[in-house]
Write an enzyme that holds these catalytic residues in place. Structure first.
Site, PDB file in Angstrom:
ATOM      1  CD  GLU A 102      22.140 -44.162  23.070  1.00  0.00           C
ATOM      2  OE1 GLU A 102      22.118 -45.335  23.495  1.00  0.00           O
ATOM      3  OE2 GLU A 102      23.196 -43.539  22.863  1.00  0.00           O
ATOM      4  CD  GLU A 117      25.033 -41.194  25.896  1.00  0.00           C
ATOM      5  OE1 GLU A 117      25.662 -42.124  25.334  1.00  0.00           O
ATOM      6  OE2 GLU A 117      23.989 -41.385  26.544  1.00  0.00           O
TER       7      GLU A 117
END
Ligand code: IFM
Length: 481
Positions: A198, A381
């Site tokens: 991320e 995720e």
């Protein structure tokens, strides 16, 4: 029956002793795992990150990282908490791996801690740090769990932050060196390499909005961090290729469809701009070798000759982290003029206030597939938080089961419509340190009591175990008709 695991007796507990308390087990889950079907090669797994679970921050030669420093400065973390101990996974690792194995989990994405491996952020390795991950990989292999190694999940050595961290272009080269060293060490044991986790979140909250470590605010530091993360990622991919790692190489991005909070012109424009930064400035340079048109001028002063070619690297698979759509409004106080806003339509929310939008996973998967050349994707995720003040309901977590199965159904729809999705990893195995929110939100399939470190599998743990078992059985039937 004692169904919990504590640090003291975890290894001694017989595996079959794991069960939900009878009162909870008596009520059935809303979604039978048997109704969710995936193909024979689908990878179910769980994800974690080093800083959020390991603890032992001063042990065996580990150096300080930006989160250690940030947590110990007052006012940054909810209730003044820190991750000095976290789940103490550093000491509980064999029992935690055994818990995964008992659920039949076959894939585990974890990150290595840069400050544990290179305490001063230079090129002097810490053998005890490497020994910990050697032991982890060994335990995983012993239990037949495939390790998916992520190189960087936000825990920069403080020594590099002292030189500017991700605002300093040199940090990209340091990440590339780190990647070369780590991949050389583990290359024969790791089949799946992820470079970053991320970049959009790390640059925005750490270097733009200031709520994450290292706590910087402003557009310049935000954009510099994002560009240097992209560049470091490209150099790392090249370092792994130069080392001839036999494994597959990818990276992890949080990819969320963006919506405007209203139909006002200002909010619509803010949403477009946000999309260009959050999604576009991570995926487009990686897959197409360019920043989105809307932000090209702003990245231009940061881009030196060759940067975009260095960032534009072939990857073997993309990890997509998806939680919900992002609803955006214009906000003159934000460094980029855009900020999170309310949803336009009435919605359901998790206790964290995140909207529950399982169809958004279909939307983003389809978008990536159509825009970026049909890459192989895995959901790296996806997960659901409960609050630290919930008690029994934290273990009897029907909400999490519904959330996961609803998302899986949309992942399946995406696969059926031709998107190449090869896996799904729940965030997370354990309740863990949730950054600036401390221990307030619990994402685990396994509850962790942060005082006693006791582990208690939740209903979702057993449900996920069933799901994996039933899909594996189906796999067997499919291959032995
Ligand atoms: O805990 C985080 C993780 O570190 C990155 N993705 C989102 C998770 C939940 O907030």
């Amino acid at each position: 029956m004692n169904f919990s695991l504590t640090r003291r007796h975890a290894l001694a507990l017989p595996l079959q002793a794991l069960a939900l308390p009878e009162a909870i087990a008596a009520t059935s889950s809303p979604i039978p795992p048997a109704s969710i079907h995936f193909g024979p090669n689908f990878n179910f797994g769980v994800s974690s990150s080093a800083y959020q679970i390991e603890g032992a921050v001063q042990q065996d030669g580990r150096g300080p990282g930006i989160w250690d420093v940030f947590c110990h400065q007052p006012g940054h973390i909810s209730k003044g908490q820190n991750a000095d101990i976290a789940c103490d996974h550093y000491h509980n690792m064999p029992a935690d791996v055994a818990l995964m194995a008992q659920a039949g989990i076959k894939n585990y994405r974890f990150s290595v801690s840069w400050p544990r491996l290179f305490p001063d952020g230079n090129n002097i390795p810490n053998p005890q740090g490497f020994a910990f991950y050697d032991r982890l990989v060994e335990q995983l292999q012993k239990h037949g769990i495939t390790p998916w190694l992520c190189l960087y999940h936000w825990d920069l050595p403080q020594a590099l932050q002292d030189k500017g961290g991700w605002t300093n272009r040199d940090t990209s080269a340091r990440l590339g060196e780190f990647a070369g060293y780590v991949s050389h060490h583990f290359k024969d044991r790791i089949a799946h390499w992820m470079i970053l986790n991320e970049a959009a979140v790390h640059s925005m909250f750490g270097y733009g909005m200031g709520s994450h470590a290292p706590g910087l605010r402003g557009k310049d530091s935000w954009f510099a961090a994002l560009h240097h993360l992209n560049l470091g990622q490209g150099l790392s991919i090249q370092a792994l290729r130069a080392n001839n790692v036999p494994g597959r190489i990818g990276t992890v991005a949080c990819c969320e469809p963006i919506r405007s909070s209203t139909n006002n012109q200002a909010d619509l424009a803010a949403a477009q701009r946000f999309d260009a930064i959050w999604n576009g400035s991570v995926l487009k340079p990686l897959f197409h070798g360019a920043y989105p048109e809307q932000v090209q001028e702003e990245f231009a002063p940061l881009c030196q000759t060759g940067d975009l070619a260095n960032i534009h690297q072939k990857i073997d698979l993309l990890g997509v982290n998806y939680y919900n759509r992002l609803h955006i409004r214009a906000d003159p106080a934000s460094p980029i003029g855009a900020n999170f806003g309310p949803t336009q339509e009435p919605a359901r929310f998790t206790v964290m206030g995140w909207p529950i939008e399982p169809d958004g996973i279909f939307e983003i998967l389809t978008h990536i597939h159509n825009t970026y050349g049909k890459p192989e994707i895995f959901i790296s995720e996806n997960g659901y938080a409960t609050a630290d003040d919930s008690k029994v309901s934290d273990i009897d977590d029907m909400g999490r089961i519904t959330f996961i199965s609803d998302h899986l159904n949309f992942v399946k729809q995406a696969i059926d419509s031709g998107v190449n999705v090869s896996g799904y990893f729940v965030w997370s195995m354990l309740d863990s340190f949730e950054w600036n929110d401390g221990m307030k939100w619990h994402f685990g399939l396994v509850k962790v009591d942060f005082t006693t470190l006791e582990r208690t599998p939740k209903r979702s743990y057993f449900w996920y175990a069933d799901l994996i078992r039933q899909n594996a059985a189906r796999t067997l039937q499919a291959s032995n008709p």
